[in-house]
Motif scaffolding. Structure first.
Motif, mmCIF file in Angstrom:
data_model
loop_
_atom_site.group_PDB
_atom_site.id
_atom_site.type_symbol
_atom_site.label_atom_id
_atom_site.label_comp_id
_atom_site.label_asym_id
_atom_site.label_seq_id
_atom_site.Cartn_x
_atom_site.Cartn_y
_atom_site.Cartn_z
ATOM 1 N N TRP A 150 0.813 -1.204 0.000
ATOM 2 C CA TRP A 150 0.000 0.000 0.000
ATOM 3 C C TRP A 150 0.853 1.263 0.000
ATOM 4 O O TRP A 150 0.356 2.337 -0.341
ATOM 5 C CB TRP A 150 -0.978 -0.010 1.167
ATOM 6 C CG TRP A 150 -0.377 -0.341 2.504
ATOM 7 C CD1 TRP A 150 0.241 0.504 3.359
ATOM 8 C CD2 TRP A 150 -0.345 -1.625 3.127
ATOM 9 N NE1 TRP A 150 0.667 -0.149 4.478
ATOM 10 C CE2 TRP A 150 0.313 -1.473 4.373
ATOM 11 C CE3 TRP A 150 -0.817 -2.889 2.768
ATOM 12 C CZ2 TRP A 150 0.525 -2.526 5.244
ATOM 13 C CZ3 TRP A 150 -0.616 -3.944 3.632
ATOM 14 C CH2 TRP A 150 0.049 -3.765 4.860
ATOM 15 N N SER A 165 1.449 1.833 -3.786
ATOM 16 C CA SER A 165 0.272 2.332 -4.491
ATOM 17 C C SER A 165 -0.193 3.683 -3.985
ATOM 18 O O SER A 165 -1.040 4.320 -4.609
ATOM 19 C CB SER A 165 -0.880 1.332 -4.348
ATOM 20 O OG SER A 165 -1.287 1.227 -2.986
ATOM 21 N N LEU A 166 0.348 4.126 -2.839
ATOM 22 C CA LEU A 166 -0.060 5.376 -2.202
ATOM 23 C C LEU A 166 -1.560 5.395 -1.940
ATOM 24 O O LEU A 166 -2.220 6.434 -2.023
ATOM 25 C CB LEU A 166 0.341 6.587 -3.069
ATOM 26 C CG LEU A 166 1.844 6.747 -3.346
ATOM 27 C CD1 LEU A 166 2.092 7.973 -4.223
ATOM 28 C CD2 LEU A 166 2.615 6.867 -2.045
ATOM 29 N N GLN A 167 -2.092 4.211 -1.596
ATOM 30 C CA GLN A 167 -3.506 4.072 -1.298
ATOM 31 C C GLN A 167 -3.669 3.464 0.088
ATOM 32 O O GLN A 167 -3.401 2.285 0.288
ATOM 33 C CB GLN A 167 -4.191 3.177 -2.341
ATOM 34 C CG GLN A 167 -4.209 3.735 -3.757
ATOM 35 C CD GLN A 167 -5.140 4.938 -3.874
ATOM 36 O OE1 GLN A 167 -6.134 5.038 -3.164
ATOM 37 N NE2 GLN A 167 -4.792 5.858 -4.763
ATOM 38 N N ALA A 215 -6.350 2.730 1.542
ATOM 39 C CA ALA A 215 -7.383 1.698 1.493
ATOM 40 C C ALA A 215 -6.830 0.354 1.022
ATOM 41 O O ALA A 215 -7.505 -0.672 1.145
ATOM 42 C CB ALA A 215 -8.526 2.137 0.582
ATOM 43 N N GLY A 216 -5.604 0.363 0.494
ATOM 44 C CA GLY A 216 -4.998 -0.892 0.059
ATOM 45 C C GLY A 216 -4.800 -1.883 1.186
ATOM 46 O O GLY A 216 -4.665 -3.088 0.941
#
Length: 415
Positions: A211, A214-216, A218-219
């Motif tokens: 995560w 992905s810079l997310q 929510a990952g």
């Protein structure tokens, strides 16, 4: 929050006093630049203590701050944890950063929950699942060859630092780690946590987790879903006869704290399932007696709840469950709790429930409808012979939990 003995010495060594001063300076910083300057000095002194296995230096400083400055105590504790679970290693001209992570497992059973050696084939499969769903692409990982019970984990920051260093070296160099010799015996519980420990290493400055790449944020949720789907069969093979639920692999201390919290509901569900099946009764034939317990019953905060189970028409406590409180949960107990929230806690948003409301909602969801809660606060008392917690009975007496004499012997060893 950690509790310290009142009888401990207040005298500090020079290094302990320096840790106190640095932690206080960190909490008073007025800019990020100043914070980082304090952090660098604090990191260097903590690393010196950990490298020399001088846990007593850290403990003395922590105890002093616990009594005098809780903000500085939290800052020092956070920094000690961060330094003990991370390390920087140079190998063949390259620099790596490594993090000790825990892979927590919630387990419940009517029998016994295993711990001990983990086959190499299982570790290889789990490493592949970590790389596939949890870790960043350019990482290396080494999984310890042991399934740990909570009382087999490192006992302090210095031991955690030593294990992190060993696993990090193994991850970077691709070598094997020897299992611990003569691990402590584990106490039997119907529901308990088990842990796999690993070190993940990456080139300095690179991402450790998927995560991050992905810079997310929510990952994390997607990674946990995939981890559970793929890794559960491998981990279930280590825990025969158990139901299991995997939590997200994360940094060691964060993962362990989350597992401590998540095992509590499983403990209540496992207790009701065990008692109804073993005693041949419906959940409505049980009574739950809830007591608040504190190390300082007069004026102190609630440290844990203890739930004693009896048969509906019998006052003897046959089984007990401890629900410890963590972080700021003890502060929540000072909030006003209404009669409606205690009698119908199911109507509340789960994020708004107090621990007491959550316990009652869990008991009701398990079918236990006869629930008694004592208003008084009890001292933290234990059995002098076996060390088991004492539980409140319907008359507010603290007693040992004892299964009926005619209970099948295969389950008689559980308290």
């Amino acid at each position: 929050m950690r509790r310290f003995s009142k009888s401990s010495s207040n005298r500090l060594s020079p290094d302990s006093q320096r840790l106190v001063t640095l932690a206080q300076g960190l909490t008073l910083a007025s800019s990020r630049l100043e914070e980082r300057a304090w952090e660098r000095s604090l990191d260097a002194l903590i690393h010196k203590s950990l490298k020399g296995s001088h846990q007593e230096t850290l403990d003395a400083a922590l105890e002093h701050l616990f009594r005098s400055n809780l903000r500085a105590y939290d800052a020092l504790l956070d920094t000690a944890e961060a330094n003990s679970e991370t390390c920087d290693i140079e190998h063949e001209g390259s620099h790596y950063q490594a993090l000790l992570i825990a892979l927590p497992i919630l387990a419940w059973t009517r029998f016994s929950i295993a711990s001990g050696p983990v086959p190499e084939e299982t570790r290889r499969a789990l490493a592949a699942h970590l790389h596939g769903h949890i870790l960043a692409a350019d990482t290396r990982v080494a999984i310890a060859p042991t399934l740990y019970a909570i009382d087999q984990l490192p006992r302090n920051h210095a031991e955690t630092h030593t294990l992190a260093q060993r696993l990090a070296q193994a991850a970077i160099k691709g070598t094997q780690v020897k299992p611990p010799a003569n691990p402590p015996e584990t106490a039997p519980f119907l529901a308990d946590t088990r842990y796999l420990l690993a070190a993940v290493a990456a080139p300095s400055g690179a991402a450790l987790f998927a995560w991050q790449e992905s810079l997310q944020a929510a990952g994390r949720e997607q990674a946990l879903e995939q981890w559970r789907a793929q890794a559960t069969p491998n981990i279930a093979s280590l825990l025969p006869g158990c139901g299991v639920e995997l939590l997200l692999p994360e940094a060691y201390y964060v993962a362990c704290r989350e597992a401590d919290k998540q095992i509590r509901p499983a403990s209540i569900r496992a207790a009701v399932h065990f008692l109804t099946n073993t005693l041949g009764i419906e959940p409505s034939g049980l009574r739950a007696v809830i007591g608040s317990f504190s190390e300082e019953p007069v004026g102190g905060r609630v440290d844990e709840y203890r739930i004693g189970f009896t048969l509906r028409q019998n006052p003897e406590v046959v089984y007990g469950v401890v629900w410890p409180l963590y972080d700021q949960e003890d502060e929540d107990e000072e909030a006003i709790t209404t009669f409606e929230s205690l009698t119908t806690p199911e109507i509340l948003d789960t994020d708004l429930r107090t621990p007491l409301e959550e316990i009652i909602a869990l008991l009701r969801s398990c079918g236990v409808t006869h629930i008694k809660r004592h208003g008084e606060r009890f001292p933290m008392e234990f059995c002098d012979d076996c060390g088991a917690p004492l539980y409140p009975d319907p008359d507010a007496e603290l007693v040992h939990a004892e299964m009926p004499e005619d209970t099948p012997s295969s389950t008689g060893h559980f308290h």
